[in-house]
Design an enzyme around this catalytic site. Structure first.
Site, PDB file in Angstrom:
ATOM      1  N   LYS A 178       0.963  -1.106  -0.023  1.00  0.00           N
ATOM      2  CA  LYS A 178       0.025  -0.019   0.007  1.00  0.00           C
ATOM      3  C   LYS A 178       0.752   1.303   0.013  1.00  0.00           C
ATOM      4  CE  LYS A 178      -3.794  -2.249   2.571  1.00  0.00           C
ATOM      5  NZ  LYS A 178      -4.564  -2.306   3.800  1.00  0.00           N
TER       6      LYS A 178
ATOM      7  N   SER B 191      -0.940   0.568   6.141  1.00  0.00           N
ATOM      8  CA  SER B 191      -1.031  -0.086   7.317  1.00  0.00           C
ATOM      9  C   SER B 191      -1.835  -1.252   6.975  1.00  0.00           C
ATOM     10  CB  SER B 191      -1.581   0.599   8.555  1.00  0.00           C
ATOM     11  OG  SER B 191      -1.814  -0.163   9.719  1.00  0.00           O
ATOM     12  N   ASP B 192      -2.186  -2.213   7.518  1.00  0.00           N
ATOM     13  CA  ASP B 192      -2.999  -3.386   7.377  1.00  0.00           C
ATOM     14  C   ASP B 192      -3.238  -4.147   8.704  1.00  0.00           C
ATOM     15  OD1 ASP B 192      -4.506  -4.430   4.781  1.00  0.00           O
ATOM     16  OD2 ASP B 192      -3.763  -6.481   6.133  1.00  0.00           O
ATOM     17  N   THR B 193      -4.452  -4.651   8.861  1.00  0.00           N
ATOM     18  CA  THR B 193      -4.707  -5.369  10.021  1.00  0.00           C
ATOM     19  C   THR B 193      -5.525  -6.821   9.717  1.00  0.00           C
ATOM     20  OG1 THR B 193      -5.059  -3.344  11.194  1.00  0.00           O
ATOM     21  CG2 THR B 193      -6.031  -4.995  12.240  1.00  0.00           C
TER      22      THR B 193
END
Length: 196
Positions: free
Chosen positions: A54, A75-77
């Site tokens: 990203k 960011s990624d969750t």
């Protein structure tokens, strides 16, 4: 008003709120990347790769047309329970299945933060453990009807109605929300960005 310090590669209102909470001024530009796990890819490798992709996609898309080049934060969750990735639910049945599985259990939330700039990309992962109290089917249905779980990884939001399900949290509240501020501040400060 101070000049933007970075670009956030996310449309998430929660991530915008968290960056604003620590006094940052930023631009928002989303990245359209493929989020399907690769064969045999671990949850940690997946969340790190997605955050990095990203940030790098937005960095590349901005190219030389934006001077000075602002660093890009991605960011990624992901949630994990018994080896299953807890992603955004496809529909009510999917959300109900996930919430039933989390009922009375602990699950892990991994959030990766990536910062891309002229010197490359740095990535940090935050791990938190969330324990849900036991949930009834009536609560799950009522929660779904609020609309909150429909676009959330794991079908819940810690900062919303879903907070009433959380019996215990070990780790980072902001990490479970989608942007761990401790790790984010470490990356930004290392890149020379003043937090406040």
């Amino acid at each position: 008003m101070k000049q933007p310090q970075l670009v956030l590669a996310s449309a998430s209102p929660r991530r915008r709120e968290l960056l604003a909470q620590i006094g940052l001024n930023f631009l928002v530009q989303t990245a359209d990347i493929e989020e399907t796990p690769l064969p045999g890819e671990s949850a940690e490798a997946l969340v790190k790769r997605l955050a990095k992709e990203k940030a790098e996609a937005v960095w590349i898309s901005r190219g030389v047309s934006h001077t000075p080049s602002l660093p890009v934060l991605g960011s990624d969750t992901l949630g994990i329970l018994d080896g299953e990735l807890l992603v955004k639910p496809a529909d009510f049945e999917d959300a109900r299945r996930m919430l039933r599985k989390m009922s009375g259990q602990r699950h892990e939330i991994l959030t990766a933060v990536a910062l891309t700039g002229a010197g490359g990309t740095q990535v940090i992962v935050n791990r938190s453990v969330v324990k849900f109290r036991a949930l009834t089917d009536a609560e799950i249905l009522a929660y779904w009807q609020t609309g909150e779980p429909q676009d959330k990884a794991g079908a819940y939001a810690i900062q919303g109605y879903g907070a009433v399900f959380i019996e215990q949290l070990e780790g980072s509240y902001s990490g479970v929300m989608g942007l761990p501020l401790f790790e984010t501040a470490q990356l930004l400060q290392a890149a020379g960005i003043i937090i406040f």
